[in-house]
Each structure stands twice: as C-alpha cells, then as structure tokens.
Scaffold this motif. Structure first.
Motif, PDB file in Angstrom:
ATOM      1  N   ASN A  35      69.735  47.668  31.552  1.00  0.00           N
ATOM      2  CA  ASN A  35      68.295  47.912  31.674  1.00  0.00           C
ATOM      3  C   ASN A  35      67.502  46.618  31.707  1.00  0.00           C
ATOM      4  O   ASN A  35      66.574  46.477  32.505  1.00  0.00           O
TER       5      ASN A  35
ATOM      6  N   TRP B 225      67.854  45.052  35.040  1.00  0.00           N
ATOM      7  CA  TRP B 225      67.138  45.825  36.050  1.00  0.00           C
ATOM      8  C   TRP B 225      65.647  45.508  36.003  1.00  0.00           C
ATOM      9  O   TRP B 225      64.993  45.342  37.038  1.00  0.00           O
ATOM     10  N   VAL B 226      65.108  45.389  34.787  1.00  0.00           N
ATOM     11  CA  VAL B 226      63.690  45.028  34.644  1.00  0.00           C
ATOM     12  C   VAL B 226      63.463  43.626  35.225  1.00  0.00           C
ATOM     13  O   VAL B 226      62.489  43.379  35.941  1.00  0.00           O
TER      14      VAL B 226
ATOM     15  N   PHE C 183      60.803  43.176  38.145  1.00  0.00           N
ATOM     16  CA  PHE C 183      59.593  42.408  37.865  1.00  0.00           C
ATOM     17  C   PHE C 183      59.258  41.457  39.019  1.00  0.00           C
ATOM     18  O   PHE C 183      58.081  41.185  39.278  1.00  0.00           O
TER      19      PHE C 183
END
Lengths: 294, 281
Positions: free
Chosen positions: B109, B112-113, B117
C-alpha cells in the motif's frame, strides 16, 4: 494462507519503478521545496520562510498569467465537455458504419503535438494572406489580427486546443453513454419521458464519473499549456494571452528571473492544480443529492 | 418518414463535424506545393498555380544554412529515442502493474501511494530541479537524458494494474500448482494476454516522446545538434520562416506527421477496445 508470500519477486519487479521515481520525481520535488524555503550560499544555508512565495505572489506578470490560464482552461474545458457530449450522443444514434468511421477519424488530432497544430493553424490565421483573412477580403471584409487582438487572440488559442482534445473527449463520452444499461432508457420511455428528460435525468447523472475524469485530467494539462500560445500569439496583445509556463520560459531566457523563483512559481501552479482538483472531487464525488443518484 | 429525415440530418451533421476536423490538415496539403510568394498571397486559391516541390527539397539542405541542422537525421533520432523509450517504458510499467495487481508483499500500500502521488505533481514543478539532477548525474547532452527520466508513468502503471486486476485468481493458483515462478507467470500467461493495452499505452508513450519539446530544449545544448528533437526543429524553422519560407515549415510539419499517422493506422483497430477497457475502471 500465508501473507506476503511474494516479497522477493515483487521487489525485484518494482526496483526499476522505485529507483526511477525517486531519482526523477521525488528528489527533484524535494529539491524544489527546499529551494523555495532556503537559500544556499557559500557561507551556509539560510531559512527564508515564505519570502520567495510572497515575492512570487506579488509578481504582477505571473499572477496575471495565472488568471489568463484559468480563464482559458475553463472556457476550453466547458466548451469541450458540451460539444463532445452532444457529438457523442449523435454518434450513438447515427448509422453504425458512419459511427465506426467517425470514431476512428476524430482520434487523429489527439496524436499531434501542440507545436505542429499551431503551425497548421497559423496558415489559417496569419494577418497578411492567411486563408481566413484572404477569404474575408474577397467578400469585402477587413483582415483580423488573430495573433494580436483582445478578442481574437484568446480564440486563436482556444480553438486549436479544443481541436486537439475533441476526439478523445468524444470517445470517452461515447464509451460512457453505451455503458449505461439500456433498461433505464426503456423504463423512462414507458413512463413517457421526453428526449431532454432522458438526457438530464439518466444520461448526464450516469456519466458523472466520466465528466470528473475528463475535467480533472484536463485541468492538469491545460494549466501547464504553452506550446499553442507560444506559436499562435506569443502572449500578445499586452501579455493578455501569456500563460504561466510561457511566462516562465520567456523570463528564463531573458534572465529576468532566478531558478528559485521559477521553481517557487511552479510549486504555486501545483498547489492551484491540487486545490482545483480536490474541490472538484469534493463537490461532485461525495455529493448525495437524491435527484442525481440513480 | 419524419423520423427518417431526422436521422439523415444527424448523419450529415456527423459527416460535417468530421470534415471540419480534417479541414486544417486538408488545407495544409496544397499549400506545401506553393512557392514562397504564393503561399500568403491574395486572393487565396486552394491549388498552387506554380506547382513546386522546392519546399521539400529545401529541407535536405538545412545543414548548409545558418540553422545548421539536419532535418531528416533529427526525424530519425527522435523516432529512435521514442522507440527505445516505448520498449523500456512498457517493460517497466507493465511488470510494476502486474506486481501491484497480482502479488502480495510487504509495504504494497505504501508503495502504491508513492506511485499514485506522482500523478499530482505537474511536470513544470520539478522541471528545473530535474535538470539539476541529470546535470549531477552527468547525463546532459546524451541520448539517455532524452529517454530515461520519463520512463515511469503512474497513469500507465495504473492502467496495467486495472487491466491485470480483471483476471480471475484461479489463473495464478493453477500456474503456481504447476510450479511457475512469478516471473514465469507474468512472462507466459499475463504478457501474452496484454496485447491491446500494450498497443494503446505503447502508442501514447511513443507520441509523448515524439512530441516532447520543453525537456529536450533544456537538456540538449547547441553543441549536440545531432540530438535535436523534431519538435524543437519545427519551432526553429517556424521562427525562421521569413527566411526559409512558410511552405518549408509546412513541408517539415507534414513530414513530421508521418509517424503519428502510422501510429494512428496501427492503433485505430484497438481504440474502441481501449475505450471499452477504460470503461471497466
């Protein structure tokens, strides 16, 4: 079942992505943020606070260019939304073969760069002997200065920009319309809904996510536009069509502005984009208006 | 009867819109064969009165003018850069999309952020400092500075992830039972199924590189004219159009449209499928 079983291979697969993102996005971003708050001199690093930001916000040329690009972007995006939506509705209704051919052909302008598009449009808009002015003279009109006129200059940026995006917008809208379940329209027809009622109560609400997707992606693109303005008007008349990126390019080549100021100005552009796009998400995505929910 | 008329009007309207879109390109073609004096002359005629191919032949001799650039070599270099970038970018972004869609690993996660971003960072914000980074890496004035920095795209990883999420879990399980590694799973099962997104994303990567203007102007100096990218050449010709003639600028522009046209012919079959894919999201 055990969790995280793929650690080793996943990291191997992601190494290029992570290395490249850190080197060419996150390091430059940190440098940009650092430079807008600190000043590095041979004697040491000094904290400037918001000094550079204040300097940028009070730079009247830059702020004027921000308003200019906002006006241009809003006009472009709204016009594109409306005409592509109408055209996509027409594409759904016309003869199948014509629809397929049209959907293929209208995509082409989307592949052409802003510079090439502007060069092509210059043939139409040149003051002395451009095609439009030649035709105007033939019917007894007077020539128009498309690249240096308060009314026409913005238009000679808006029209080529719409020309590039029209096909893509129409294709996305078309996909949105054909993804709406047919039963909704059938039910509405049984209830005697008119064409306009179907459009406003079914088609438009069902396509909300497509509109948001298009607007949000176009805000990022349009707020950074400079290629078409650079060729079509170069900011004229009196800097009324000067966009922020074009302003920064001009000032950099004239040596009027330091790299720190350019970076700070570009961070402001980022902040504006984030504010606009989060407002769009906030206003439309989470709204639980009964009338608009299917 | 009335309904049929209405449909005919709609058909004609669509034909008219498509024609209007092609009008600027269609008007450009005869103008390329007009001589320097005729191109912006009054009254305007669609077809040239003195048919000439000088505008094209002049492009061959740009090296001997004050511009000292080689138009066709620049076309070749730009196409080469874009093609190498397509291969590298597809490999990197596809396998990243695959890892995010199908694998379970620690920190998924967070990573992935980190990828997502970057979608919110406009190119202009990191432009100047990116130039500093490639300068520090000693990449200025090399072909790599044109290729490497733009390879990873969050949009493309997102697109491939969405595509790979659409397949049933049983595929992976069956392959794992047969003893396949994750790399084999990607190479032999998911890669062969990815033709449509590969063509669509590949075309958009190619056009992104082919059309890039700002980055090459900042990273390639006047000393490496052999690496000048085609959009910069067109801008130079446009600025110099009073000397070389607008006809030559149009001719150069038209030649530069050949790769996009070829790409268009390749992808047009896949466009509709691609939009359907986008619809899944």
């Amino acid at each position: 079942m055990r969790k995280n079983v793929d650690n080793k291979s996943a990291y191997l697969m992601l190494i290029p992505t992570i290395v490249l993102l850190i080197t060419f996005v996150y390091i430059p971003l940190s440098m940009a943020l650092f430079r807008s708050f600190f000043e590095s001199t041979p004697e040491g690093t000094q904290f400037l606070g918001f000094q550079t930001f204040i300097q940028t916000i009070t730079n009247e040329y830059f702020m004027k260019s921000i308003w200019t690009v906002l006006k241009l972007s809003i006009t472009i995006t709204l016009t594109q939304l409306v005409i592509s939506f109408l055209f996509a509705n027409a594409l759904v209704k016309v003869n199948k073969k014509l629809s397929v051919i049209s959907r293929t052909l209208i995509y082409l302008p989307n592949l052409i760069s802003g510079i090439v598009v502007a060069v092509i449009f210059t043939l139409l808009t040149t003051f002395n002997g451009g095609i439009i002015n030649s035709l105007l003279e033939s019917i007894g009109g007077s020539p128009i200065a498309f690249n240096n006129d308060y009314f026409w200059s913005p238009l000679s940026i808006i029209i080529p920009t719409i020309w590039i995006g029209f096909g893509y917008f129409s294709l996305v809208m078309y996909a949105g319309i054909i993804n709406i379940p047919k039963t909704y329209f059938e039910a509405a027809e049984v209830d005697g809904a008119s064409f306009l009622q179907k459009m406003f109560y079914i088609t438009i609400p069902m396509m909300k996510n497509y509109f948001i997707l298009l607007v949000v992606t176009m805000i990022v693109v349009n707020l950074q536009m400079f290629e078409i303005p650079m060729i079509m008007t170069n900011g004229q008349p009196a800097n009324t069509t000067l966009t922020p990126v074009l302003y920064l390019i001009h000032s950099r080549s004239n040596g009027n502005i330091s790299d720190t100021e350019i970076t700070t100005a570009a961070i402001l552009i980022m902040i504006i984009i984030i504010i606009i796009n989060s407002s769009i998400f906030y206003l439309f995505k989470n709204k639980k208006g009964r009338k608009w929910e299917m | 009867m009335k309904k049929r008329n209405k449909k005919l009007i709609l058909d004609l309207l669509v034909v008219l819109v498509v024609f209007m879109i092609f009008l600027p390109i269609l008007l450009m073609i005869p103008s390329m064969f007009k001589d320097k004096y005729e191109i912006f002359s009054y009254p305007w005629h669609l077809f040239p009165s003195n048919f000439t191919v000088d505008n094209f032949s002049r492009l061959l001799y740009l090296e001997y003018t004050s511009l000292a650039i080689n138009f066709f070599r620049s076309m070749f270099v730009t196409i080469f850069v874009a093609s190498v970038a397509v291969v590298l970018a597809l490999s990197i972004n596809m396998i990243a999309g695959f890892a995010f869609a199908r694998l379970r690993f620690f920190g998924k996660n967070a990573l992935w952020v980190m990828v997502l971003f970057t979608m919110f960072i406009p190119g202009i914000t990191i432009l100047i400092t990116s130039v500093k980074v490639v300068t520090a890496l000693g990449m200025l004035d090399s072909i790599w500075v044109l290729i490497i920095p733009g390879l990873v795209s969050a949009y493309n990883i997102f697109f491939f992830r969405q595509f790979y999420l659409g397949f049933p879990k049983e595929i992976d399980e069956a392959a794992k039972i047969d003893g396949a590694t994750n790399f084999q799973l990607f190479r032999h099962i998911f890669l062969p199924m990815s033709k449509t997104p590969m063509v669509i994303i590949g075309a958009s990567i190619f056009m992104g590189y082919y059309n890039s203007y700002l980055w090459p102007t900042l990273t390639i100096s006047q000393e490496r004219k052999d690496l000048f990218q085609i959009m910069y050449i067109i801008r130079m010709l446009f600025n110099d159009s009073s000397t070389i003639g607008y006809g030559s600028v149009l001719a150069a522009t038209f030649v530069s449209l050949v790769p996009p046209l070829l790409i268009f012919i390749i992808v047009q079959k896949y466009i509709r499928e691609g939009i359907a894919l986008a619809g899944i999201k």
